[in-house]
Write an enzyme that holds these catalytic residues in place. Structure first.
Site, PDB file in Angstrom:
ATOM      1  N   GLY A 161     -12.887  -7.206  10.202  1.00 41.76           N
ATOM      2  CA  GLY A 161     -12.589  -6.398   8.768  1.00 41.76           C
ATOM      3  C   GLY A 161     -13.565  -6.449   7.924  1.00 41.76           C
ATOM      4  O   GLY A 161     -12.918  -5.899   6.866  1.00 41.76           O
ATOM      5  N   LYS A 214       0.863  -1.151   0.189  1.00 42.59           N
ATOM      6  CA  LYS A 214       0.043  -0.035  -0.093  1.00 42.59           C
ATOM      7  C   LYS A 214       0.843   1.398   0.246  1.00 42.59           C
ATOM      8  O   LYS A 214       0.561   2.069  -0.639  1.00 42.59           O
ATOM      9  CB  LYS A 214      -1.493  -0.017   1.114  1.00 42.59           C
ATOM     10  CG  LYS A 214      -2.201  -0.724   0.994  1.00 42.59           C
ATOM     11  CD  LYS A 214      -3.106  -1.175   1.945  1.00 42.59           C
ATOM     12  CE  LYS A 214      -4.238  -2.043   1.586  1.00 42.59           C
ATOM     13  NZ  LYS A 214      -5.795  -1.789   3.073  1.00 42.59           N
ATOM     14  N   ARG A 232       8.766   3.858  12.962  1.00 46.85           N
ATOM     15  CA  ARG A 232       7.245   3.972  11.956  1.00 46.85           C
ATOM     16  C   ARG A 232       6.175   4.174  12.719  1.00 46.85           C
ATOM     17  O   ARG A 232       5.388   4.753  12.383  1.00 46.85           O
ATOM     18  CB  ARG A 232       7.421   2.756  11.865  1.00 46.85           C
ATOM     19  CG  ARG A 232       8.252   1.694  10.630  1.00 46.85           C
ATOM     20  CD  ARG A 232       7.821   0.387   9.525  1.00 46.85           C
ATOM     21  NE  ARG A 232       6.175   0.316   9.073  1.00 46.85           N
ATOM     22  CZ  ARG A 232       6.300   0.407   8.099  1.00 46.85           C
ATOM     23  NH1 ARG A 232       7.211   1.456   6.993  1.00 46.85           N
ATOM     24  NH2 ARG A 232       4.737   1.147   7.468  1.00 46.85           N
ATOM     25  N   THR A 240       8.024  -1.616  15.687  1.00 46.87           N
ATOM     26  CA  THR A 240       8.927  -0.671  15.428  1.00 46.87           C
ATOM     27  C   THR A 240       8.814   1.272  15.456  1.00 46.87           C
ATOM     28  O   THR A 240       7.718   1.550  15.062  1.00 46.87           O
ATOM     29  CB  THR A 240       9.829  -0.158  14.019  1.00 46.87           C
ATOM     30  OG1 THR A 240       9.859  -1.997  13.081  1.00 46.87           O
ATOM     31  CG2 THR A 240      10.789   0.481  13.308  1.00 46.87           C
ATOM     32  N   ASN A 255      -4.551   1.905  -1.884  1.00 45.84           N
ATOM     33  CA  ASN A 255      -4.918   0.560  -1.841  1.00 45.84           C
ATOM     34  C   ASN A 255      -5.885   0.235  -3.517  1.00 45.84           C
ATOM     35  O   ASN A 255      -6.815  -0.630  -3.319  1.00 45.84           O
ATOM     36  CB  ASN A 255      -6.449  -0.154  -0.753  1.00 45.84           C
ATOM     37  CG  ASN A 255      -7.808   1.279  -0.196  1.00 45.84           C
ATOM     38  OD1 ASN A 255      -7.158   2.386  -1.032  1.00 45.84           O
ATOM     39  ND2 ASN A 255      -8.927   0.129  -0.450  1.00 45.84           N
ATOM     40  N   ASN A 288       3.359  -0.054  17.862  1.00 44.39           N
ATOM     41  CA  ASN A 288       4.027  -1.211  17.157  1.00 44.39           C
ATOM     42  C   ASN A 288       5.423  -1.364  17.482  1.00 44.39           C
ATOM     43  O   ASN A 288       6.197  -1.110  18.182  1.00 44.39           O
ATOM     44  CB  ASN A 288       4.206   0.124  15.790  1.00 44.39           C
ATOM     45  CG  ASN A 288       4.666  -0.549  14.195  1.00 44.39           C
ATOM     46  OD1 ASN A 288       4.244  -1.747  13.995  1.00 44.39           O
ATOM     47  ND2 ASN A 288       6.159  -0.359  13.674  1.00 44.39           N
TER      48      ASN A 288
END
Length: 271
Positions: free
Chosen positions: A234, A66, A155, A152, A87, A150
């Site tokens: 979702g 994405k 990010r 990381t 997307n 997250n």
């Protein structure tokens, strides 16, 4: 001539998007077919070039592409540029890809349909990838007290800087340890596709919303239910963003409720 549309990603074989879109194509009498197309990260640029050369009408884009696909598109909407992720791709009359983001408005629609009010509530967002950027933007604009979690940290910090400057930043480990304080948890991590699971704390009726569906979300949703969360998958977001993509390609807005009911029936039949 039958035209091509599809969803590109890795993994992608599990996607219900072909089922959803091909029904809409038949319903609207459009001579086209929609397919799931596995594209590895190092194949993305060549695949986009090939699909455009074969005059594909449009594409949906799922993980892990994405953010990368936005950089490869010739043009992009203001929303896609602001979110830093796309997307949906639309082939232009000039034979180039134009990038759009229907994830953000699709997610917003699911909050409305699910009567989920996030204003002033503690919302923990797990993940900081392309889908998380769309979700974070909606949550921040709706006044959620947002915590980004997250693996990381950098990010998550970049996401917050771009879209949710008031958000609190935690490592994934620290975020999971503090989930009991959340009214709403949105999971955008793709753990279920690799066999990993989340360990959730007990909840007194909070909402756990996994943007995946089917087998990819099954373990996390089962864990959430065991721990007292109101568990949502979702599928609604998938159908909503798909409807918005279809409208971009063909100018026709499909019936969301009917499409969701069909997709839910298929999902339950194969589980």
């Amino acid at each position: 001539m039958t035209r091509l549309l599809g969803v590109i990603g890795d993994p992608v074989a599990h996607s219900l998007s072909p089922y959803i879109h091909n029904h809409w194509l038949r319903e609207n009498g459009i001579d086209a077919v929609y397919a799931a197309i596995e594209v590895k990260a190092d194949e993305l640029a060549a695949s986009l070039e090939s699909l455009c050369a074969h005059e594909a009408i449009g594409l949906n884009v799922t993980l892990p592409h994405k953010e990368s696909v936005l950089r490869l598109a010739a043009t992009a909407s203001d929303t896609a540029r602001r979110l830093g992720a796309a997307n949906t791709l639309v082939r232009t009359p000039e034979g180039q890809w134009h990038a759009e983001n229907t994830d953000a408005p699709g997610f917003a629609l699911t909050l409305d349909y699910g009567d989920i009010n996030v204003e002033g509530r503690e919302v923990f967002l797990l993940g900081a990838g392309g889908s998380a950027r769309a979700v974070a933007d909606v949550l921040a604009r709706r006044g959620a007290r947002l915590t980004l979690c997250n693996r990381t940290i950098a990010r998550a910090e970049s996401l917050a800087l771009d879209l949710a400057p008031a958000a609190r930043i935690l490592s994934l480990e620290d975020g999971l340890a503090q989930l009991s304080r959340a009214s709403v948890v949105i999971n955008t991590l793709s753990l279920g596709h690799s066999g990993e699971t989340l360990r959730l704390p007990e909840s007194a009726g909070g909402i756990f919303y996994d943007i995946s569906y089917g087998k990819g979300a099954a373990a996390a949703l089962a864990e959430a239910r065991r721990k007292g969360w109101r568990a949502l998958d979702g599928l609604g977001m998938l159908v909503a963003q798909a409807s918005l993509s279809f409208e971009l390609w063909f100018g026709a807005a499909p019936d969301l409720a009917a499409a969701h009911a069909r997709a839910r029936s298929l999902l339950e039949a194969v589980q």
